[in-house]
Design a protein around this motif. Structure first.
Motif, PDB file in Angstrom:
ATOM      1  N   ASN A  74       0.823  -1.220   0.000  1.00  0.00           N
ATOM      2  CA  ASN A  74       0.000   0.000   0.000  1.00  0.00           C
ATOM      3  C   ASN A  74       0.849   1.258   0.000  1.00  0.00           C
ATOM      4  OD1 ASN A  74      -2.329  -1.430  -0.090  1.00  0.00           O
ATOM      5  ND2 ASN A  74      -2.641  -1.422   2.138  1.00  0.00           N
ATOM      6  N   LYS A  75       1.898   1.236   0.814  1.00  0.00           N
ATOM      7  CA  LYS A  75       2.768   2.429   0.885  1.00  0.00           C
ATOM      8  C   LYS A  75       3.503   2.618  -0.446  1.00  0.00           C
ATOM      9  CE  LYS A  75       2.538   3.596   5.391  1.00  0.00           C
ATOM     10  NZ  LYS A  75       2.438   4.865   6.051  1.00  0.00           N
ATOM     11  N   ASP A  78       1.135   4.288  -2.758  1.00  0.00           N
ATOM     12  CA  ASP A  78       1.034   5.715  -2.375  1.00  0.00           C
ATOM     13  C   ASP A  78       2.243   6.485  -2.926  1.00  0.00           C
ATOM     14  OD1 ASP A  78      -1.192   5.163  -0.965  1.00  0.00           O
ATOM     15  OD2 ASP A  78      -0.257   5.273   1.030  1.00  0.00           O
ATOM     16  N   ASP A  81       1.904   7.026  -6.623  1.00  0.00           N
ATOM     17  CA  ASP A  81       0.864   8.045  -6.883  1.00  0.00           C
ATOM     18  C   ASP A  81       1.392   9.445  -6.595  1.00  0.00           C
ATOM     19  OD1 ASP A  81      -0.973   6.273  -7.635  1.00  0.00           O
ATOM     20  OD2 ASP A  81      -2.149   6.304  -5.777  1.00  0.00           O
ATOM     21  N   THR A  82       2.058   9.589  -5.441  1.00  0.00           N
ATOM     22  CA  THR A  82       2.553  10.916  -5.054  1.00  0.00           C
ATOM     23  C   THR A  82       3.591  11.394  -6.053  1.00  0.00           C
ATOM     24  OG1 THR A  82       2.417  10.051  -2.840  1.00  0.00           O
ATOM     25  CG2 THR A  82       3.362  12.228  -3.041  1.00  0.00           C
TER      26      THR A  82
END
Ligand code: SF4
Ligand code: SF4
Length: 441
Positions: A74-75, A78, A81-82
């Motif tokens: 999940n990280k 993220d 995406d960031t």
């Protein structure tokens, strides 16, 4: 429950205390000697107090492996995406020539291409980036050689470049030796300058014996006037000191000089330290170079002796400074190398490169933006795909989310493969950083 593979645990330099940091769970703690020894006992398979075990579990130092793997995925998503939203830094090299003959300059290995920057190349550059990075946040950094050469022709070209940057709504940074800043200041004020990076390697003779004019000639005083002029005009200055064993002793002196000038209190002034290292070619005098950790150990010792250095420069010591200033850890760093993701470099010959480490090396060209657009997609993909999930050695490494796999260019120079490791001494840096920012007590 198992010991998280992302725990970084060690003793704080000069202290009986320990630290434990976990970039995945976002926890960081200082452990007293008793707790630190208990954790050592745990790692040796001995029993530990139930309350301490619970505490370790709550902080994510002891984990369920499946839960940890899920959190990692999940990280990572993220992070990707960031990064898609991150600002892109576009380097542009108008020339590789320079008015300085610095003792350690790596660009002496480039035979300058017999070709000059033209407005047609500048137009092609802005057209390429306008199209290729449409809709992305971006800014321009002008790099060299020395971009701010004090000749009428160069001034004209830089003026044209700045005009185009204004039209493209781009902020601009310059990386300059600072010698002609005074002569350029009026021109610089016509654009949106984000930062001007200038190098001083010490004060007076320490600087002048390393960074002198071609054919000889001191440069320190003139650069200082340039920095003063920028700060007066509220143009942000990022002062860089390039350090090796020959000038490290000049760090306290340069720090004191900047403090006395009032620079360190100026909101438009910041600093960085650059390690003089063998990125490009084997320097004949490599025994004067620091390894990454020996540089920071030496800076640590200097700060112990001269604490005012921290007013001038605060070393990051991996994530220590961030933790100290923000009270929390940064997000996990799955990739430390921005090349071909949030950084690209372009030069006046029309070539495209991954970043400042490869710019100008023709065998590292990733394509062209002038006279026509071409891209070496396979090479670009190798850079784009590089992160700690793609480098097999990083997989089992507990430092990975602080290290991010290091620099792709250093890795490629070492192993021939972009997708390989450039290990950072994260644990050792944290030992120094916790000591500096959180004390030894
Ligand atoms: S580059 Fe080295 S230190 Fe960094 S994450 Fe990979 S294996 Fe670990
Ligand atoms: S290759 Fe090295 S110098 Fe280039 S962007 Fe990556 S980390 Fe920076």
């Amino acid at each position: 429950m198992v010991y998280s593979k992302h725990n970084i645990f060690s003793r704080i330099t000069g202290s009986d205390n320990f630290f434990i940091v976990n970039l995945l769970s976002g926890s960081a703690d200082i452990l007293g000697p008793a707790e630190g020894n208990m954790l050592h006992d745990y790692l040796e398979g001995k029993d530990i107090a139930e309350e301490f075990r619970k505490n370790l579990q709550e902080k994510g130092y002891l984990v369920d492996e499946k839960d940890e793997a899920k959190l990692y995925r999940n990280k990572y998503l993220d992070f990707i995406d960031t990064r898609d939203e991150d600002e892109v830094q576009l380097f542009f090299v108008p020339n590789y020539s320079c008015n300085f003959a610095c003792t350690y300059c790596y660009q002496d290995e480039y035979a300058p291409v017999k070709q000059e920057l033209t407005t047609a190349v500048i137009d092609a550059f802005f057209s390429y980036v306008g199209h290729e990075f449409a809709g992305q946040k971006k800014y321009l950094t002008v790099f060299g050689g020395e971009p701010l050469l004090n000749s009428p022709k160069q001034k004209e070209l830089i003026a044209y470049l700045l005009k185009q940057a204004n039209e493209s709504n781009l902020e601009v940074c310059f990386v300059t030796n600072g010698y002609s800043l005074v002569e350029y200041i009026d021109l610089l004020r016509t654009s949106r300058i984000r930062e001007i990076q200038v190098t001083l390697d010490g004060i007076g003779i320490v600087h002048d014996s390393r960074r002198f004019l071609k054919g000889g000639g001191a440069t320190f005083e003139k650069i200082v006037s340039g920095i003063d002029a920028c700060l007066r005009m509220r143009l942000p200055v990022n002062l860089r000191m390039v350090i090796d064993k020959e000038n490290i002793q000049g760090l306290p002196e340069l720090a004191q000089f900047a403090i006395d000038k009032g620079w360190t209190k100026n909101e438009f002034f910041k600093t960085q330290i650059g390690r003089n290292y063998e990125l490009h070619h084997c320097q004949a005098t490599s025994e004067k170079l620091f390894s990454r950790i020996s540089l920071y150990e030496t800076i640590y010792q200097q700060i112990q002796k001269h604490p005012y250095i921290l007013e001038f420069y605060k070393p990051a010591y991996s994530v220590s400074k961030f933790l100290f200033e923000n009270g929390s850890l940064p997000d996990p760093l799955f990739d430390a190398c921005p090349a071909c993701k949030t950084e690209w470099a372009f030069d006046y010959t029309g070539h495209i490169f991954s970043c400042t480490a490869t710019v100008g090396k023709t065998d590292e060209s990733l394509g062209t933006f002038y006279p026509e657009v071409s891209r070496k997609d396979e090479l670009i993909a190798a850079w784009e795909n590089r992160d700690v999930t793609a480098i097999s050695e990083c997989f089992g490494c507990s430092m990975q989310l602080a290290c991010g796999g290091g620099c792709g260019s250093v890795a490629k120079n070492r192993s021939g493969n972009v997708c390989s490791t450039d290990c950072r001494p994260v644990k050792e840096l944290l030992e120094l950083g916790f000591s500096t920012y959180f004390g030894k007590a």
